[in-house]
Design an enzyme around this catalytic site. Structure first.
Site, PDB file in Angstrom:
ATOM      1  N   ILE A 143       0.882  -1.159   0.000  1.00 40.68           N
ATOM      2  CA  ILE A 143       0.000   0.000   0.000  1.00 40.68           C
ATOM      3  C   ILE A 143       0.922   1.211   0.000  1.00 40.68           C
ATOM      4  O   ILE A 143       1.805   1.324   0.849  1.00 40.68           O
ATOM      5  CB  ILE A 143      -0.975  -0.008   1.196  1.00 40.68           C
ATOM      6  CG1 ILE A 143      -1.860   1.249   1.168  1.00 40.68           C
ATOM      7  CG2 ILE A 143      -0.250  -0.157   2.521  1.00 40.68           C
ATOM      8  CD1 ILE A 143      -3.025   1.200   2.160  1.00 40.68           C
ATOM      9  N   ARG A 151      -0.120  12.239   4.048  1.00 44.96           N
ATOM     10  CA  ARG A 151      -0.652  12.999   5.189  1.00 44.96           C
ATOM     11  C   ARG A 151      -1.891  13.811   4.802  1.00 44.96           C
ATOM     12  O   ARG A 151      -2.126  14.905   5.314  1.00 44.96           O
ATOM     13  CB  ARG A 151       0.429  13.888   5.808  1.00 44.96           C
ATOM     14  CG  ARG A 151       1.637  13.103   6.293  1.00 44.96           C
ATOM     15  CD  ARG A 151       2.648  13.986   6.989  1.00 44.96           C
ATOM     16  NE  ARG A 151       3.814  13.230   7.389  1.00 44.96           N
ATOM     17  CZ  ARG A 151       3.915  12.458   8.483  1.00 44.96           C
ATOM     18  NH1 ARG A 151       2.870  12.380   9.297  1.00 44.96           N
ATOM     19  NH2 ARG A 151       5.017  11.804   8.768  1.00 44.96           N
ATOM     20  N   GLY A 155      -4.102   7.327   2.619  1.00 40.48           N
ATOM     21  CA  GLY A 155      -3.735   5.983   3.062  1.00 40.48           C
ATOM     22  C   GLY A 155      -4.818   5.358   3.920  1.00 40.48           C
ATOM     23  O   GLY A 155      -5.139   4.172   3.786  1.00 40.48           O
ATOM     24  N   ASN A 182       9.999   2.115  10.428  1.00 37.88           N
ATOM     25  CA  ASN A 182       9.005   3.059   9.918  1.00 37.88           C
ATOM     26  C   ASN A 182       7.973   3.373  11.001  1.00 37.88           C
ATOM     27  O   ASN A 182       6.833   2.912  10.971  1.00 37.88           O
ATOM     28  CB  ASN A 182       8.328   2.487   8.671  1.00 37.88           C
ATOM     29  CG  ASN A 182       7.568   3.544   7.884  1.00 37.88           C
ATOM     30  OD1 ASN A 182       7.332   4.644   8.390  1.00 37.88           O
ATOM     31  ND2 ASN A 182       7.186   3.212   6.667  1.00 37.88           N
ATOM     32  N   ASN A 184       6.354   6.076  11.717  1.00 37.87           N
ATOM     33  CA  ASN A 184       5.143   6.780  11.289  1.00 37.87           C
ATOM     34  C   ASN A 184       4.087   5.797  10.807  1.00 37.87           C
ATOM     35  O   ASN A 184       2.892   5.926  11.125  1.00 37.87           O
ATOM     36  CB  ASN A 184       5.472   7.773  10.179  1.00 37.87           C
ATOM     37  CG  ASN A 184       6.216   8.991  10.687  1.00 37.87           C
ATOM     38  OD1 ASN A 184       6.149   9.321  11.871  1.00 37.87           O
ATOM     39  ND2 ASN A 184       6.937   9.665   9.808  1.00 37.87           N
ATOM     40  N   TYR A 189      -0.867   2.546  11.592  1.00 36.92           N
ATOM     41  CA  TYR A 189      -1.590   1.281  11.593  1.00 36.92           C
ATOM     42  C   TYR A 189      -2.193   0.993  12.967  1.00 36.92           C
ATOM     43  O   TYR A 189      -3.335   0.526  13.066  1.00 36.92           O
ATOM     44  CB  TYR A 189      -0.660   0.142  11.186  1.00 36.92           C
ATOM     45  CG  TYR A 189      -0.157   0.248   9.761  1.00 36.92           C
ATOM     46  CD1 TYR A 189      -0.975   0.701   8.744  1.00 36.92           C
ATOM     47  CD2 TYR A 189       1.154  -0.107   9.428  1.00 36.92           C
ATOM     48  CE1 TYR A 189      -0.530   0.808   7.437  1.00 36.92           C
ATOM     49  CE2 TYR A 189       1.618  -0.006   8.128  1.00 36.92           C
ATOM     50  CZ  TYR A 189       0.775   0.448   7.136  1.00 36.92           C
ATOM     51  OH  TYR A 189       1.230   0.548   5.856  1.00 36.92           O
TER      52      TYR A 189
END
Length: 227
Positions: A143, A151, A155, A182, A184, A189
């Protein structure tokens, strides 16, 4: 700061559509995968070609969506999008008037659907199976959203749509991987309700390590039993 001279600026409302991809999208999918490899510092593993993507993602006849490899494309349009019942997975209007967006790659990523649309991201997913749940699930291989469009809630829109479709067709779970550095993405998630499972590790056979098993099924089974 002024936008680069070759940028396309999106100053107001933008309509996002997550739709089923087709073979016309392969050049953009290929470029997006390469951008993702650059972001993840994994370009040494990048070996995708447009020919392989076409033959593996869009065979003839094409299986129904979410029953095999499924590629989704995120298009952004400066004008309202009329959802297509045969291809639209999700659509949404975004207001950029408070923070206009300059996309320096808009021309390179012009959507094959036309109408001034720009391709901004993609999803590739496929079904798997949970023996514990005795249900099929959905694995999200990739994805990705291009840098100028991050941002902005895109997403979340994409992952929510995929998870919603999995739930609607009776799947037991949706899974994907995230790089441990990662933060961020991990925070994003977890904010969507996902569990990050640090006790699990990915095991992979590829390249020469996989090829050595060709025509050697019996020995491979014996080796596993002795391990």
């Amino acid at each position: 700061m002024a936008a680069p001279a070759n940028s396309t600026t999106f100053p107001g409302d933008v309509w996002a559509e997550l739709r089923l991809a087709d073979a016309r999208d392969v050049p953009h999918i290929h470029s997006l995968i390469h951008q993702m490899a650059e972001f993840e510092l994994l370009t040494d593993l990048f070996a995708a070609t447009e020919e392989l993507l076409t033959s593996t993602l869009f065979p003839s006849p094409t299986p129904p969506p979410f029953t095999s490899f499924t590629a989704l494309i995120l298009d952004l349009s400066p004008s309202p999008v009329v959802p297509d019942s045969t291809s639209t997975i999700a659509s949404r209007r975004f207001d950029l008037s408070a923070s206009p967006l300059a996309d320096p790659e808009a021309a390179a990523f012009a959507s094959p659907r036309g109408g001034g649309r720009v391709t901004a991201g993609f999803v590739i997913c496929f079904p798997n199976y949970s023996t514990f749940l005795s249900k099929p699930g959905l694995y999200v291989e990739d994805i990705f959203v291009r840098a100028p469009w991050r941002r902005r809630g895109l997403g979340r829109m994409m992952l929510s749509a995929v998870a919603g479709r999995a739930a609607e067709i009776g799947m037991g779970r949706v899974e994907w991987c995230v790089l441990d550095w990662n933060k961020n993405a991990i925070d994003f998630y977890e904010g969507m309700g996902a569990d990050v499972l640090p006790q699990w590790r990915i095991c992979r056979l590829t390249g020469a390590a996989l090829d050595k098993y060709k025509g050697n099924q019996e020995e491979a089974a014996d080796g596993k039993a002795a391990a």
